[in-house]
Enzyme design. Sequence first.
Site, mmCIF file in Angstrom:
data_model
loop_
_atom_site.group_PDB
_atom_site.id
_atom_site.type_symbol
_atom_site.label_atom_id
_atom_site.label_comp_id
_atom_site.label_asym_id
_atom_site.label_seq_id
_atom_site.Cartn_x
_atom_site.Cartn_y
_atom_site.Cartn_z
ATOM 1 N N ASP A 217 -18.741 18.927 -9.519
ATOM 2 C CA ASP A 217 -19.732 18.547 -8.508
ATOM 3 C C ASP A 217 -19.966 17.041 -8.497
ATOM 4 O O ASP A 217 -20.992 16.559 -8.036
ATOM 5 C CB ASP A 217 -21.049 19.303 -8.736
ATOM 6 N N HIS B 288 3.347 2.263 -2.648
ATOM 7 C CA HIS B 288 1.946 2.650 -2.900
ATOM 8 C C HIS B 288 1.702 2.915 -4.384
ATOM 9 O O HIS B 288 0.978 3.834 -4.754
ATOM 10 C CB HIS B 288 1.570 3.873 -2.061
ATOM 11 N N ASP C 98 -1.373 -6.264 -4.934
ATOM 12 C CA ASP C 98 -1.857 -6.005 -3.570
ATOM 13 C C ASP C 98 -3.284 -5.499 -3.718
ATOM 14 O O ASP C 98 -3.496 -4.361 -4.151
ATOM 15 C CB ASP C 98 -0.956 -4.965 -2.895
ATOM 16 N N ASP D 211 -7.201 -7.780 2.470
ATOM 17 C CA ASP D 211 -5.960 -7.085 2.104
ATOM 18 C C ASP D 211 -4.903 -8.154 1.856
ATOM 19 O O ASP D 211 -4.322 -8.683 2.805
ATOM 20 C CB ASP D 211 -5.560 -6.133 3.241
ATOM 21 N N HIS E 158 9.207 -1.113 5.427
ATOM 22 C CA HIS E 158 7.912 -0.897 6.075
ATOM 23 C C HIS E 158 7.706 -1.899 7.209
ATOM 24 O O HIS E 158 8.513 -2.812 7.400
ATOM 25 C CB HIS E 158 6.760 -0.946 5.055
ATOM 26 N N HIS F 18 -0.548 -4.628 10.028
ATOM 27 C CA HIS F 18 -1.433 -3.643 10.663
ATOM 28 C C HIS F 18 -2.730 -4.343 11.026
ATOM 29 O O HIS F 18 -3.064 -5.390 10.467
ATOM 30 C CB HIS F 18 -1.690 -2.469 9.706
ATOM 31 N N HIS G 241 -6.374 -0.164 7.288
ATOM 32 C CA HIS G 241 -5.416 0.047 8.372
ATOM 33 C C HIS G 241 -6.296 0.350 9.582
ATOM 34 O O HIS G 241 -6.645 1.490 9.855
ATOM 35 C CB HIS G 241 -4.469 1.212 8.050
ATOM 36 N N GLU H 241 2.754 -9.081 6.333
ATOM 37 C CA GLU H 241 3.109 -8.715 4.969
ATOM 38 C C GLU H 241 4.548 -8.246 4.793
ATOM 39 O O GLU H 241 4.798 -7.109 4.376
ATOM 40 C CB GLU H 241 2.152 -7.641 4.452
ATOM 41 N N TYR I 264 12.460 -5.154 -1.524
ATOM 42 C CA TYR I 264 12.324 -4.242 -2.664
ATOM 43 C C TYR I 264 13.723 -3.787 -3.054
ATOM 44 O O TYR I 264 14.350 -3.005 -2.335
ATOM 45 C CB TYR I 264 11.450 -3.049 -2.258
ATOM 46 N N ARG J 59 6.286 -8.828 -2.151
ATOM 47 C CA ARG J 59 5.598 -8.782 -0.851
ATOM 48 C C ARG J 59 4.609 -9.940 -0.844
ATOM 49 O O ARG J 59 4.014 -10.261 -1.880
ATOM 50 C CB ARG J 59 4.872 -7.445 -0.658
ATOM 51 N N GLU K 280 1.339 -11.117 1.551
ATOM 52 C CA GLU K 280 0.490 -10.581 2.621
ATOM 53 C C GLU K 280 -0.737 -11.455 2.840
ATOM 54 O O GLU K 280 -1.497 -11.717 1.899
ATOM 55 C CB GLU K 280 0.026 -9.163 2.244
#
Length: 442
Positions: free
Chosen positions: A40, A244, A261, A273, A352, A356, A363, A386, A390, A414, A416
């Site tokens: 809970d 991610h 990031d 971001d 990617h 955005h 986003h 960004e 990779y 990356r 950004e």
Amino acid sequence: MPEPLIDPLLLAERRGRFLRQLGGAAAVIPAAPLVTHHADVEHAFRQNSDFWYLTGFDEPGAVALFLPHRSENPFVLFVEPKDPGAEVWNGFRWGCEGAVAGFGADLAHPRSELAERLGGYLEGAEGIAFRVGRHPEVEPLVLKAWARQLDRAPRSGHAALGLVAPCPLLHELRLRKSPEELLRLREAARISAEAHELARQVVRPGLNERQIQAVIEHHFLEQGARGPAYGSIVAGGDNACVLHYTANNAALRPGDLVLIDAGCSLGDYYNGDITRTFPINGRFSGEQRALYELVLAAQEAAVAAVAPGQTAEGVHDTAVRVLVAGLLELGLLVGTVDGVIEQGAFRHLYMHRTGHWLGLDVHDVGAYRLGEHHVELEPGMVLTVEPGLYVSDRLAVPEGQPAIDDRWKGIGIRIEDDVAVSEHGHENLTAAALKAPVAMER
Ligand code: GLY
Ligand code: MN
Ligand code: MN
């Protein structure tokens, strides 16, 4: 008693625009519920951004009605009523009187009365604007009220209502940030950029990714933000190739890069971001530097492209062209820039999009394209830029492209920034987070 976080005049102005855009349709906009994450125990409350944008009301379980078809009292809130017993456990509630006095509601009722009152409030509307599929507690009440009105339409004299999505109207409004919202995004950018600068100063081989996360999130909280806007990513070496990655629990190794990031979310939910990538031991290897300089060139070209009349698609294309040209020069791709782009033969290295919209949601809402038409950037829109590269074995090398030598593998980069479209170009909100190669070394 807490202070409302948004100027009531700004909220009234937003609601006025929303009501005008609705025409004769009534809108039902629910707040977010509390969400449990084990047993809970509840997650920290996070208000629904559409509801927040229009009400500034930061409690769970409320519902806002916008009723442009009524000549008076077009803004009605249903809220949890004052309850000393509940407030002892969970803190202050504004209650119905507070919703009127503090948030400009024309009328406010206990949330428990929504089912019985909703049909009456919707009577005479020319449609119902409600986002189906997102609000399981409110949706059956809206559908019931709608069904009842359809049943009664032949005798009520009101046309049968249509159910429409509020998103296109509301998200058009949210896409264009007001000067006051830009101030808040600058503040989120400031705190986020400072956190990146601090993190770079403490990174050392042997530290755990999580210790760097702690430095960053400490700064967010210490500066008065609510905390991270999304799961902070601190990814050493090959972990950076997982887009991610949020495990953040590996030791930082000398010779690797670390990709961070992270951005904060302010008390009023505006977000930063930012991504930065730099060598853990303070020195780029030859391969790392080559790829870093390439991503930086792509990122700077893409940022430079941000201006009124450009599109998010155009910004992405700008980054892709620079990346592909550089990868051809480095021998990581073969062919021509146009040929590689046409075939998508770079996607094992850059998989990617380049950015955005950014705002109350990381986003953020707003269309990128309408049919075949790509939405043109306008002053007040804010987007991230960004690009990255990779290099790992996770995706197969496309047919006709060269196998990748081991010396490149485990490099994930990356960069950004958060960029606001201005009258004649753009403003880089996160320029205070350094990114020149010389600043990344020590
Ligand atoms: N941090 C999420 C993103 O960059 O889109
Ligand atoms: Mn990011
Ligand atoms: Mn982003």
